[in-house]
Each structure stands twice: as C-alpha cells, then as structure tokens.
Design an enzyme around this catalytic site. Sequence first.
Site, PDB file in Angstrom:
ATOM      1  CD  GLU A  44      19.321   3.042  13.824  1.00  0.00           C
ATOM      2  OE1 GLU A  44      19.057   2.052  13.370  1.00  0.00           O
ATOM      3  OE2 GLU A  44      20.307   3.736  13.483  1.00  0.00           O
ATOM      4  CB  ALA A  74      23.132   8.460  12.191  1.00  0.00           C
ATOM      5  CD  GLU A  75      23.453   2.465  12.204  1.00  0.00           C
ATOM      6  OE1 GLU A  75      23.466   3.395  11.581  1.00  0.00           O
ATOM      7  OE2 GLU A  75      21.788   1.852  11.924  1.00  0.00           O
ATOM      8  CD  GLN A  97      16.208  -1.301  13.865  1.00  0.00           C
ATOM      9  OE1 GLN A  97      16.555  -1.375  12.666  1.00  0.00           O
ATOM     10  NE2 GLN A  97      15.545  -0.475  14.630  1.00  0.00           N
ATOM     11  CG  PHE A  98      19.335  -6.360  12.578  1.00  0.00           C
ATOM     12  CD1 PHE A  98      18.761  -7.587  12.737  1.00  0.00           C
ATOM     13  CD2 PHE A  98      18.390  -5.452  12.403  1.00  0.00           C
ATOM     14  CE1 PHE A  98      17.534  -8.103  12.912  1.00  0.00           C
ATOM     15  CE2 PHE A  98      16.893  -5.872  12.449  1.00  0.00           C
ATOM     16  CZ  PHE A  98      16.540  -7.013  12.769  1.00  0.00           C
ATOM     17  CG  HIS A 144      18.781  -7.951   8.766  1.00  0.00           C
ATOM     18  ND1 HIS A 144      19.024  -7.434   7.629  1.00  0.00           N
ATOM     19  CD2 HIS A 144      17.616  -7.043   9.492  1.00  0.00           C
ATOM     20  CE1 HIS A 144      18.200  -6.298   7.720  1.00  0.00           C
ATOM     21  NE2 HIS A 144      17.657  -6.224   8.555  1.00  0.00           N
TER      22      HIS A 144
HETATM   23  C1  LIG Z   1      22.500   1.489   8.665  1.00  0.00           C
HETATM   24  C2  LIG Z   1      21.271   0.850   9.006  1.00  0.00           C
HETATM   25  N1  LIG Z   1      20.598   1.106  10.389  1.00  0.00           N
HETATM   26  C3  LIG Z   1      19.571   0.631  10.651  1.00  0.00           C
HETATM   27  C4  LIG Z   1      18.911  -0.060   9.788  1.00  0.00           C
HETATM   28  C5  LIG Z   1      17.377  -0.818  10.002  1.00  0.00           C
HETATM   29  N2  LIG Z   1      16.503  -0.142   9.607  1.00  0.00           N
HETATM   30  C6  LIG Z   1      15.966  -0.682   8.391  1.00  0.00           C
HETATM   31  S1  LIG Z   1      14.941   0.348   7.669  1.00  0.00           S
HETATM   32  C7  LIG Z   1      14.942   1.427   8.842  1.00  0.00           C
HETATM   33  C8  LIG Z   1      14.256   2.689   8.770  1.00  0.00           C
HETATM   34  C9  LIG Z   1      14.370   3.739   7.567  1.00  0.00           C
HETATM   35  O1  LIG Z   1      13.440   4.651   7.466  1.00  0.00           O
HETATM   36  P1  LIG Z   1      13.454   5.599   6.336  1.00  0.00           P
HETATM   37  O2  LIG Z   1      14.840   5.998   5.695  1.00  0.00           O
HETATM   38  O3  LIG Z   1      12.465   6.747   6.344  1.00  0.00           O
HETATM   39  O4  LIG Z   1      12.933   4.520   5.059  1.00  0.00           O
HETATM   40  P2  LIG Z   1      11.533   3.957   5.028  1.00  0.00           P
HETATM   41  O5  LIG Z   1      11.700   2.564   5.446  1.00  0.00           O
HETATM   42  O6  LIG Z   1      10.525   4.776   5.611  1.00  0.00           O
HETATM   43  O7  LIG Z   1      11.528   3.856   3.610  1.00  0.00           O
HETATM   44  C10 LIG Z   1      15.908   0.957   9.803  1.00  0.00           C
HETATM   45  C11 LIG Z   1      16.335   1.848  11.087  1.00  0.00           C
HETATM   46  C12 LIG Z   1      19.320  -0.538   8.465  1.00  0.00           C
HETATM   47  N3  LIG Z   1      18.739  -0.930   7.565  1.00  0.00           N
HETATM   48  N4  LIG Z   1      20.437   0.050   7.974  1.00  0.00           N
END
Ligand SMILES: Cc1ncc(C[n+]2csc(CCOP(=O)(O)OP(=O)(O)O)c2C)c(N)n1
Lengths: 340, 363
Positions: A44, A74-75, A97-98, A144
């Site tokens: 991601e 999606a991991e 990512q974390f 995190h």
């Molecule tokens: C399972 C998971 N993978 C990665 C992340 C890191 N992460 C935090 S917000 C985000 C993007 C989310 O995008 P979206 O679903 O469009 O929501 P928005 O932040 O735009 O409101 C990611 C990849 C996470 N929080 N949880």
Amino acid sequence: MVAPAMDRTVKTASATQKLTMAKGLNMGLRAAMEADPKVLVMGEDVGKLGGVYRITDGLQKDFGEQRVLDTPLAESGIVGTAVGLAIRGFRPVCEIQFDGFVFPAFDQIVSQLAKLHFRSQGRVKMPVVIRIPFGGGIGAVEHHSESPESYFAHTAGLRVVSCSNPLDAYWMIQQAIECDDPVIFFEPKRRYHERAQEVDLSVPPQPLFSSRVLRQGSSATLVCYGPMVRTCLDAATAAAEDGIDLEVIDLRTLSPLDLDPVFASVRKTGRLIAVSEAPRESSLTAEIATRVQQECFYSLEAPVLRVTGFDTPYPPSKLEDDFLPDLDRVLHAVDRSLAW
Amino acid sequence: MQLLTPEGERVHHPDFDIDITAEQLRGLYRDMVLVRRFDREGNALQRQGQLGIWVPLLGQEAAQIGAGRALTDRDMAFPSYREHGVAWCRGVKPTDLLGIFRGTDHGTWDPYEHRFQLYVIVIGNQVLNATGYAMGQRFEGKVGDQDGEATMVFFGDGATSQGDVHEGCVWAAVYDAPVVFFCQNNQWAISEPTERQSRLPLYQRARGYGFPGIRVDGNDVLATLAVSRWALDQCRTGNGPVLIEAFTYRMDAHTTSDDPTRYRLADELEAWKLKDPIERVRVHLVKQQWADQAFFDEVQAESDELAAGFREFCVNMPDPPPGRIFSEVYADEHPVLAAQRDEFLDYLHGFADASTGAQGGEH
Ligand SMILES: Cc1ncc(C[n+]2csc(CCOP(=O)(O)OP(=O)(O)O)c2C)c(N)n1
Ligand SMILES: [Mg+2]
C-alpha cells in the site's frame, strides 16, 4: 543467472558512504531489483508515495508500475497474490505498512506461504520477503507500534530476521530477497531516520542467518535485536563508566536462532540478559532463556533475566515509555544479575 | 443523488426528496461549521506539538452530518477513525476524541450510552462487527416496523478492498441484517486513488450481494440526510441491508503525518473547493432568507468558543498514571499481569527511593 548478493560489493571510491537505515533499505531494494528482473515490490502506497516511511522512494519511477505495485488496500490480498507470483517464478517483496496491519495477511502467511514448500515436497519455492516496520517509541496511535515477531518465529516454514543498523539493512534485505524460503523482515521503524552512519560497502556481508557480537565484554551479556540493539549499546556505554564491561550480541536472525555466539559469550561472562520490546510470555526471550540454561547450565552465575514489554496490549503513546525497555531497565537488570 | 447543488439551488428527486424547515437547515449548517472548526483546531494542535497526530475530516462534513443526523437514538453507529462529525451527532464531546490523538487513551466515551462505538483504525474490521451487531438486532426481534432498530457502519473507499468489508456484505445479505454500509468515497486511500480499488463505481457492488446500492453527493447534506434516513428505514422495517456511497473529497492530507503534494495535483483540490459542503448551504439559507447575518455571526462566535474550549482542554490533559497500562486488559484479574504490574510499580518505587533496592523490572 543472477549474481549473488555477496558479489554486489561496491568496488569504487563511493564504497564508503553515510547511510541511515531507511536509505540502506532503499539502496538494498534497488540493488536487488537491478540484479534480478523477477524481484517485485508490492504494498500500500509503496509506488507513487514511496511508502509512508519512504523506504521504496523512487523505485516505481525507475522500475515502473509493473515492478512496484501500489496494491489495493488488503493485506491478505498482498501476501496471497505474492504467493501466486512466487509460484509463477517472481520474487515479491511485500511491504506491510505497519506491524499491527499484518494480521489480515496472517492466514495467507501461515497457511500458504509457510507451508507450500513442505506440501509440494520442495517443488514449489516461496522466495517471498515480507517487510514489516515494527516496534514502538514513535508516539503513534494504536496498531502502529507492535512487536509481533514471535508469532512468525513460532511458525515452521518461515524465516524471520531483523536488522538494527544501516549497513545490515542494506545487505540483509538483499540476502533475504535472494533466499528461496519466505523471510519475514522486521525493520525497527524508530531507527529508520536516526543519525546516518558511515558504512563501507566494499566489505562483503556476513551470512544472513547469523548473529553478531557487537561489543566484547566480560561482566555480563546482553542479547537483543532490532530496535533494542541501540538501547543495549547505550546501556553498555553507560555501564562502562561504572566499570561494568558488557558484551552485546545482535541476534539479527530470529528464526533460525543462531545462539552459538550467545552460548560462547555466556560461558565467558556467566550472565545473560535478554532484551526485547515484545511481550514476555511465550516469546523469543523465553526460547533464548531455555536454550541457554540447557547449553550453559554450569557456566551460569545468575538466572537468565529478561527485559521486555509487558503482557498487555501496546499502550496509548503517552504510556509507551512505561512499556518499552529503556536504558534504565536494562541497567537495573544488569545490577540484579551481577548482585545475584 | 443531489438535492442542493454546489451553487445552493434546491433540486428535487422523485425518490429521495426531503422536507426541510429553515430551522432544520440552520441546524445542519451549524453542525457543519462547528465540526469543521474543531477539526481545524485539531490540525493546529498537532502542529503545535499538543497532539501526536490528527486525522482531518475537512470536506466530508456533509457526508458525516447527513448520516449522523439520520440516525435515531435506537440505532447503533460503528465508525472508522475520521468520523468526528458523526461523533458530534451522537453527542460525543469533541474533547472526548482528543485522547486518541494525544496518546492518553483509545477513546473515552461510552459506546453504549452514545450508541457510537469506539474508533477503529484497522481498515475494515468494524464492518464485520457492525454486521454482527445488526444480526443481533434482528435476532432479538428489534426489526420490522418504524420503531425498529438499525446499524450504520462507516468506512472509506480504500476499505472496500478488504476481505472484512466483503464478508460483512455477504453476512448482512444472508442474515437480512439491518445494517447500512456507509462508504465515504473521498477519492483517496492515503496516496492511492479509488481506481486502485475498483473498476466500477463502488455503489454498484451492492448488486452483486443482492441489496440496493446508492451513490449520493456526499457534499450535499440534504441528499446525504435523505438517503441515510431512507436506508435506515429500509433496515429498521426489515428490508436491509443497504450500501450508500457518499461521493466526497478529502480536502486535507490523509493525516497530519501525510504530504499529499507527493501524489495529487492542486487542480483537483481547486475543483472540489467549488463543491464545498458548507458554502452551498450558506448560499441557500441566504437566498431563501432563512438566515440573517446575525445568525452567521452567532455560529461563527459559537465555533470559535468551541475551538477555544477544545484547545484549553487539550493542553491541560493530564498524562495517565503509571501502571495504567495494566488495567482493563481482562475482565477478571489475571495473575501474570497482576505480578507484572506489581513488579513494575516496585521498580518505579525504587527510583523514587533508590536506597530501598527495588526488586523486579524483569524476569
Ligand atoms: C489493515 C490496515 N492496513 C493499512 C492501514 C494503514 N492505513 C490507514 S488509513 C489507510 C487508507 C484508508 O483509506 P480509505 O479506506 O479510503 O479511508 P480514508 O482514510 O480515505 O478515510 C491505510 C492504508 C490500516 N490502518 N489498516
Ligand atoms: Mg478514502
């Protein structure tokens, strides 16, 4: 035939450089991608953004969108498709990512990635690297700052390593990519952008699955990995002012564990303190303590002590200093060991 | 689906029209202004080192206030981490959000009292949890007529790729769960545009699961309110689930840690500025003569006061006491943890009085 990482030592004047760990990883990934067109980077935000920690900065620009994939969010998808790509002959390097976001991928890691070689009687190789920035100390929100390495070290079929300094980061990532087994690669994120260190890229690396004595000492041994290596080295420096001479061993490899240097050290010092941010029960430090008491029973002057995170969820960041082992807690354990 | 154009023109829709009084529209305007104001203060507090991070909702006020004001006291809401506007509608004090971003706690409101669950950071997790909750509403016979209950779950465009979201839709369909899947498509998942998640418009996915999916102008508070009310009614009367895609835009960075100039163009932002969710309501209120300058001044003053209180609260937040990490890990006392807590407190005590020679700190 792809040239082995060992042979990628830099022979020019630029062999000596100042590197942060983040830069070391970035250069290592680049070198691996240049050496082998089958190496892919996927995750991601790893492409255009270069990853939230910029570890993959510039790679998509130079290698294109088919080798550096900004994947859907999606991991399980990231690791599951990496398994398929590996079946097809690619060598994917996945970024999670974390630490706290690896769990959606846990099924694919444990059920497919770890077991395919065994299930296929060695016909299917799984040269997949899963990079996970891990550990705390960065003042982050929940999920995190975790240290989930024991889950992976507990899973047969996976190899698990953790780098602790820029030079190791540069070589270990290349060696991990070269490995025909899946490697879970833990990166101590709070050390990514610490002060750059002078490194010499003309010296060939030591084997990936080996630990290393970083500091010789005679009073007691500290064994650690990843983010705690810096902490232990600092503790050793502080202890030296009090005339206590600590040996510090960086494990580097968590599965397989390379404990021979630890046994040799304990036979010399008689005392061992295992240090890790991860919670204590059923952890790597538990494994180390068991093996050391089996191998070094008659050399031990004190029980093996542990300085670890607690068996709680990782706390909100204002409390993380209570949770994380620090110099004081390490020295406190050293005192207890010496006073035993 | 739109009921109020960016220019503040009221338009009508055969299926989703809404009767709105001047007072109600002023209320929605006030909600949006106040929420935007404390959101901006959150950003400022982070810049000044008072918060570790802030997750801005700028641009998504209409989506969140429309959905939040459609919920009744009987309904349950499951947020992700950007739903400060929904929290506001559920009576969660803005200051109750601060601990998450300052690092003192993971949320201090009572999820039952406010009928607003805790923030969830792991993308997609809450969608399955909301579905399970909604299944429970149905199993307990709380679905069937206008007095029924419903659940609404919030997630982003990026989240739609997660297995949990897919599974939530499958479960909800199979068990007729009264859950509204409220997707705020703000066009970005950190640096990845929606095209990285889907070929089709997201609302069309509902068809594959066998329930209705609707795209609504997420910058139009009237449209979002109308569609959310309809969807919740569908659910409470036993005709759920429903997917809503609120088409909106993340006007700020992903979080205060993010630098969007690395991946998106300023032009896009400028284009969306013209669709601002608050401005169109202001224009409409003025056109209709539903609000005078005194009203706007009053809301402005109120929002400044809210922000000042928010700041004041934040900078005075005490750090949690040492040992707090050991509480509430389990419902019942856990011997290993109790021993670790005692050992830790002894260790701290040893610092306070070094001469006592503390025991513990490691084993
Ligand atoms: C399972 C998971 N993978 C990665 C992340 C890191 N992460 C935090 S917000 C985000 C993007 C989310 O995008 P979206 O679903 O469009 O929501 P928005 O932040 O735009 O409101 C990611 C990849 C996470 N929080 N949880
Ligand atoms: Mg989004």
